[in-house]
Design a protein around this motif. Structure first.
Motif, mmCIF file in Angstrom:
data_model
loop_
_atom_site.group_PDB
_atom_site.id
_atom_site.type_symbol
_atom_site.label_atom_id
_atom_site.label_comp_id
_atom_site.label_asym_id
_atom_site.label_seq_id
_atom_site.Cartn_x
_atom_site.Cartn_y
_atom_site.Cartn_z
ATOM 1 N N ASP A 135 44.121 48.864 34.605
ATOM 2 C CA ASP A 135 43.153 48.281 33.678
ATOM 3 C C ASP A 135 43.265 46.752 33.663
ATOM 4 O O ASP A 135 42.257 46.043 33.626
ATOM 5 C CB ASP A 135 43.367 48.831 32.269
ATOM 6 C CG ASP A 135 42.936 50.288 32.131
ATOM 7 O OD1 ASP A 135 42.194 50.769 33.005
ATOM 8 O OD2 ASP A 135 43.357 50.937 31.152
ATOM 9 N N ILE A 136 44.500 46.265 33.688
ATOM 10 C CA ILE A 136 44.712 44.816 33.701
ATOM 11 C C ILE A 136 44.160 44.211 34.988
ATOM 12 O O ILE A 136 43.428 43.218 34.969
ATOM 13 C CB ILE A 136 46.212 44.482 33.550
ATOM 14 C CG1 ILE A 136 46.705 44.881 32.158
ATOM 15 C CG2 ILE A 136 46.467 43.001 33.807
ATOM 16 C CD1 ILE A 136 48.209 44.820 31.993
ATOM 17 N N LEU A 137 44.510 44.829 36.117
ATOM 18 C CA LEU A 137 44.063 44.313 37.408
ATOM 19 C C LEU A 137 42.534 44.296 37.505
ATOM 20 O O LEU A 137 41.944 43.332 37.995
ATOM 21 C CB LEU A 137 44.663 45.152 38.532
ATOM 22 C CG LEU A 137 44.407 44.680 39.968
ATOM 23 C CD1 LEU A 137 44.915 43.260 40.177
ATOM 24 C CD2 LEU A 137 45.070 45.637 40.963
ATOM 25 N N SER A 138 41.911 45.350 37.012
ATOM 26 C CA SER A 138 40.443 45.407 37.025
ATOM 27 C C SER A 138 39.846 44.273 36.208
ATOM 28 O O SER A 138 38.837 43.664 36.599
ATOM 29 C CB SER A 138 39.963 46.749 36.475
ATOM 30 O OG SER A 138 40.384 47.818 37.306
ATOM 31 N N GLY A 139 40.462 43.951 35.080
ATOM 32 C CA GLY A 139 39.987 42.846 34.252
ATOM 33 C C GLY A 139 40.218 41.494 34.909
ATOM 34 O O GLY A 139 39.370 40.601 34.828
ATOM 35 N N ILE B 272 40.967 40.963 44.307
ATOM 36 C CA ILE B 272 40.045 42.085 44.478
ATOM 37 C C ILE B 272 40.634 43.186 45.364
ATOM 38 O O ILE B 272 40.468 44.380 45.084
ATOM 39 C CB ILE B 272 38.692 41.592 45.033
ATOM 40 C CG1 ILE B 272 37.951 40.808 43.940
ATOM 41 C CG2 ILE B 272 37.837 42.765 45.517
ATOM 42 C CD1 ILE B 272 36.657 40.166 44.407
ATOM 43 N N ASN B 273 41.329 42.819 46.426
ATOM 44 C CA ASN B 273 41.880 43.818 47.347
ATOM 45 C C ASN B 273 43.332 44.182 47.056
ATOM 46 O O ASN B 273 43.970 44.882 47.846
ATOM 47 C CB ASN B 273 41.754 43.314 48.791
ATOM 48 C CG ASN B 273 40.305 43.164 49.220
ATOM 49 O OD1 ASN B 273 39.469 44.017 48.930
ATOM 50 N ND2 ASN B 273 39.993 42.064 49.899
ATOM 51 N N THR B 274 43.852 43.726 45.926
ATOM 52 C CA THR B 274 45.239 44.014 45.548
ATOM 53 C C THR B 274 45.357 45.421 44.967
ATOM 54 O O THR B 274 44.507 45.856 44.192
ATOM 55 C CB THR B 274 45.731 42.976 44.524
ATOM 56 O OG1 THR B 274 45.684 41.676 45.126
ATOM 57 C CG2 THR B 274 47.154 43.265 44.080
ATOM 58 N N LYS B 275 46.421 46.123 45.346
ATOM 59 C CA LYS B 275 46.679 47.480 44.870
ATOM 60 C C LYS B 275 47.722 47.453 43.751
ATOM 61 O O LYS B 275 48.698 46.687 43.817
ATOM 62 C CB LYS B 275 47.183 48.372 46.004
ATOM 63 C CG LYS B 275 46.290 48.396 47.236
ATOM 64 C CD LYS B 275 44.910 48.955 46.937
ATOM 65 C CE LYS B 275 44.066 49.042 48.205
ATOM 66 N NZ LYS B 275 42.675 49.484 47.925
ATOM 67 N N VAL B 276 47.522 48.302 42.763
ATOM 68 C CA VAL B 276 48.445 48.356 41.626
ATOM 69 C C VAL B 276 49.876 48.639 42.075
ATOM 70 O O VAL B 276 50.827 48.037 41.581
ATOM 71 C CB VAL B 276 47.976 49.417 40.602
ATOM 72 C CG1 VAL B 276 49.099 49.754 39.637
ATOM 73 C CG2 VAL B 276 46.789 48.895 39.811
#
Length: 222
Positions: free
Chosen positions: A42-46, A55-59
Motif C-alpha cells: 500500500d505504501i509503495l503504491s502511494g 514504479i518497477n520496484t517490488k515489495v
C-alpha cells in the motif's frame, strides 16, 4: 493494514529472542509477514504517484530480513525486535537515500537522510551548504517539514571542519557528519486503517530533502 498481532509478536520476540521460540511460533511470524507485506504494498503504491523511479520496484525487494547479522556483534540474539523496509529504486539496496520505515512496539518510525556518507559525499554536502545554504535551509526549516520531522539524528564534529572559518554563519549545519530526520508514531496510529496513507504523506514531506541529498551524492558529478 497491521493488527495488534504484529506488535504483540515483536514484543514476545524481544522477550524470547532465540531460535527455539521463533521456530515454535513460526505460524505467527508468517502472519506478521503477510500483514507487513500488505502494508508495504500500500505504501509503495502511494509512493509511485509522486516517485516515478519506484514504479518497477517490488515489495519483496524493499523488506529487510528479520535475522540479524551477528558475525561482528557482541549481541548474539538471532533476530531483530522490529521489522523494517526501505523504499528506493529497485528496493532496499538501491544505493540511494531511501524512505525508511521501522515497525517496533512504542518505537515505530519513518525516516530518511544522510546517515553514512563517504568522505567525498560529506565534502560535497558541506561545500553546497557553504555555497548555497538557502536551498537546504529552505527545505528543513519549512514549517510543514519542521513540524512533521522534528527529530534530528546525526553526529557532529566538535571543531569546525577543516577549510571553513569558525565564524561561518552556518557553522552548526557544517558540523554535521550525518543528518537524518525521523517521525515517530504511537502504537494506536500503527493499527489505524489509514496508517499506510499517513506514511505516504510523511514521505511526500520528506521527499525534497532526500532529492536534495541524492542530487548531491549521485547526480551532480555525472
Amino acid at each position: 493494514m497491521l493488527t495488534h498481532h504484529t506488535l504483540q509478536f515483536l514484543t514476545y520476540l524481544q522477550e524470547n529472542n532465540n531460535r527455539e521460540w521463533f521456530q515454535s511460533n513460526k505460524k505467527d511470524y508468517e502472519k506478521l509477514k503477510e500483514e507487513f507485506e500488505a502494508l508495504c504494498q500500500d505504501i509503495l503504491s502511494g509512493l509511485t504517484l509522486f516517485q516515478e523511479d519506484l514504479i518497477n520496484t517490488k515489495v519483496k525487494d524493499c523488506i529487510f530480513r528479520i535475522n540479524r547479522d551477528v558475525r561482528f556483534s557482541k549481541d548474539k540474539s538471532p533476530y531483530k525486535n522490529y521489522i523494517s523496509a526501505a523504499f528506493g529504486p529497485g528496493g532496499r539496496h538501491s544505493n540511494k537515500i531511501d524512505f525508511y520505515i521501522q515497525i517496533q512496539p512504542d518505537a515505530t518510525i519513518l525516516g530518511g537522510g544522510m546517515w553514512a556518507p563517504t568522505p567525498t559525499q560529506l565534502a560535497s554536502f558541506r561545500q553546497e551548504i557553504d555555497y548555497n545554504p538557502a536551498m537546504l535551509k529552505g527545505i528543513i526549516e519549512d514549517e510543514s517539514f519542521n513540524k512533521y520531522f522534528n527529530e534530528i539524528h546525526g553526529e557532529k564534529v566538535k571543531k569546525m571542519p577543516k577549510g571553513y572559518p569558525i565564524d561561518h554563519p552556518d557553522i552548526e549545519l557544517l558540523k554535521y557528519k550525518q543528518l537524518f530526520f525521523v517521525h515517530r508514531y504511537k502504537n494506536d496510529e500503527v493499527f489505524n486503517p489509514t496508517f499506510a496513507n499517513e506514511i505516504v504523506t510523511g514521505c511526500k514531506i520528506l521527499k525534497p530533502y532526500l532529492d536534495y541529498v541524492n542530487h548531491l551524492f549521485f547526480e551532480e558529478n555525472n
